[in-house]
Scaffold this motif. Sequence first.
Motif, PDB file in Angstrom:
ATOM      1  N   SER B  12      14.619  -6.585 -15.010  1.00 43.86           N
ATOM      2  CA  SER B  12      14.659  -5.378 -14.205  1.00 43.86           C
ATOM      3  C   SER B  12      13.579  -4.456 -14.738  1.00 43.86           C
ATOM      4  O   SER B  12      13.588  -4.101 -15.918  1.00 43.86           O
ATOM      5  CB  SER B  12      16.026  -4.710 -14.310  1.00 43.86           C
ATOM      6  OG  SER B  12      16.093  -3.587 -13.467  1.00 43.86           O
ATOM      7  N   ASP B  38      12.259 -15.609  -2.217  1.00 44.33           N
ATOM      8  CA  ASP B  38      12.962 -14.413  -1.803  1.00 44.33           C
ATOM      9  C   ASP B  38      14.402 -14.781  -1.460  1.00 44.33           C
ATOM     10  O   ASP B  38      14.678 -15.924  -1.076  1.00 44.33           O
ATOM     11  CB  ASP B  38      12.265 -13.775  -0.604  1.00 44.33           C
ATOM     12  CG  ASP B  38      10.911 -13.222  -0.998  1.00 44.33           C
ATOM     13  OD1 ASP B  38       9.883 -13.726  -0.518  1.00 44.33           O
ATOM     14  OD2 ASP B  38      10.892 -12.299  -1.841  1.00 44.33           O
ATOM     15  N   HIS B  81       7.664  -2.808  -5.736  1.00 43.43           N
ATOM     16  CA  HIS B  81       8.957  -3.294  -5.246  1.00 43.43           C
ATOM     17  C   HIS B  81       8.826  -4.642  -4.532  1.00 43.43           C
ATOM     18  O   HIS B  81       9.705  -5.503  -4.633  1.00 43.43           O
ATOM     19  CB  HIS B  81       9.587  -2.262  -4.321  1.00 43.43           C
ATOM     20  CG  HIS B  81      10.892  -2.706  -3.750  1.00 43.43           C
ATOM     21  ND1 HIS B  81      12.048  -2.802  -4.519  1.00 43.43           N
ATOM     22  CD2 HIS B  81      11.245  -3.123  -2.519  1.00 43.43           C
ATOM     23  CE1 HIS B  81      13.043  -3.226  -3.768  1.00 43.43           C
ATOM     24  NE2 HIS B  81      12.581  -3.428  -2.543  1.00 43.43           N
ATOM     25  N   SER B  84       9.730  -8.009  -6.093  1.00 41.74           N
ATOM     26  CA  SER B  84      11.122  -8.393  -6.367  1.00 41.74           C
ATOM     27  C   SER B  84      11.415  -9.737  -5.714  1.00 41.74           C
ATOM     28  O   SER B  84      11.268  -9.889  -4.497  1.00 41.74           O
ATOM     29  CB  SER B  84      12.083  -7.332  -5.847  1.00 41.74           C
ATOM     30  OG  SER B  84      11.888  -6.099  -6.495  1.00 41.74           O
ATOM     31  N   ARG B 106      14.817 -14.010 -12.243  1.00 46.06           N
ATOM     32  CA  ARG B 106      15.085 -13.079 -11.152  1.00 46.06           C
ATOM     33  C   ARG B 106      14.507 -11.716 -11.523  1.00 46.06           C
ATOM     34  O   ARG B 106      14.961 -11.076 -12.470  1.00 46.06           O
ATOM     35  CB  ARG B 106      16.578 -12.975 -10.897  1.00 46.06           C
ATOM     36  CG  ARG B 106      16.916 -12.136  -9.689  1.00 46.06           C
ATOM     37  CD  ARG B 106      18.380 -12.224  -9.378  1.00 46.06           C
ATOM     38  NE  ARG B 106      18.753 -11.285  -8.336  1.00 46.06           N
ATOM     39  CZ  ARG B 106      19.992 -11.058  -7.947  1.00 46.06           C
ATOM     40  NH1 ARG B 106      20.982 -11.698  -8.525  1.00 46.06           N
ATOM     41  NH2 ARG B 106      20.247 -10.203  -7.000  1.00 46.06           N
ATOM     42  N   GLN B 108      13.622  -7.831 -10.563  1.00 44.32           N
ATOM     43  CA  GLN B 108      13.946  -6.693  -9.710  1.00 44.32           C
ATOM     44  C   GLN B 108      13.077  -5.519 -10.143  1.00 44.32           C
ATOM     45  O   GLN B 108      13.086  -5.142 -11.320  1.00 44.32           O
ATOM     46  CB  GLN B 108      15.415  -6.328  -9.833  1.00 44.32           C
ATOM     47  CG  GLN B 108      15.839  -5.217  -8.898  1.00 44.32           C
ATOM     48  CD  GLN B 108      17.332  -4.960  -8.946  1.00 44.32           C
ATOM     49  OE1 GLN B 108      18.023  -5.407  -9.856  1.00 44.32           O
ATOM     50  NE2 GLN B 108      17.837  -4.228  -7.983  1.00 44.32           N
ATOM     51  N   VAL B 109      12.320  -4.977  -9.198  1.00 46.66           N
ATOM     52  CA  VAL B 109      11.466  -3.837  -9.483  1.00 46.66           C
ATOM     53  C   VAL B 109      12.061  -2.604  -8.824  1.00 46.66           C
ATOM     54  O   VAL B 109      12.306  -2.598  -7.616  1.00 46.66           O
ATOM     55  CB  VAL B 109      10.028  -4.077  -8.970  1.00 46.66           C
ATOM     56  CG1 VAL B 109       9.143  -2.873  -9.307  1.00 46.66           C
ATOM     57  CG2 VAL B 109       9.457  -5.358  -9.562  1.00 46.66           C
TER      58      VAL B 109
END
Lengths: 112, 111
Positions: B12, B38, B81, B84, B106, B108-109
């Motif tokens: 993250s 995605d 983003h 992500s 995985r 996440q931005v």
Amino acid sequence: DVKVTQSSRYLVKRTGEKVFLECVQDMDHENMFWYRQDPGLGLRLIYFSYDVKMKEKGDIPEGYSVSREKKERFSLILESASTNQTSMYLCASRPGQMYGYTFGSGTRLTVV
Amino acid sequence: ELKVEQNPLFLSMQEGKNYTIYCNYSTTSDRLYWYRQDPGKSLESLFVLLSNGAVKQEGRLMASLDTKARLSTLHITAAVHDLSATYFCAVGSMGTDKLIFGTGTRLQVFP
């Protein structure tokens, strides 16, 4: 662009049914592959084929078989579906060993 | 037996920051691939790395390969983003047509 088409996005089948997952590619690729993807386990190779009528077992072939009668089509068969075969199934193709895969959009199979 | 490990498994990160994803593999290989996935979608090819010292860049992503260390890195510069997604490395098993995939990272931005 190479296209790899999987015939179904979502399938629900009953335990014990015979299930066919179809994959077709349109760029004359030699190699075709079937993977399953499960959370926490990544992608695992089920079977692959490097030519018509040729097939090789991957890492988890048990409970599956495949058919490649024509170069463009590679079918995955679940002889008697079981609940532990509920998964996302991904087909891929490539022209040769030094190339990356082109993946299909995937089939999410649920066995109830 | 070829094994592929990625780390971290989850990442993250704030927009604008830099970070690196690592892919280690256990036996000699002559090819390594990076893919993006995605949510709910299939895998998209990002990079193909075929030789020691290979470096490929596309936008904010840069991949490199050190075959002696059996290590590839995917470096993210000034994250946004849209990056992500889940990122997978895959390593070719020598003498076969098989690719062995890592378990994925995985990313996440957030703003």
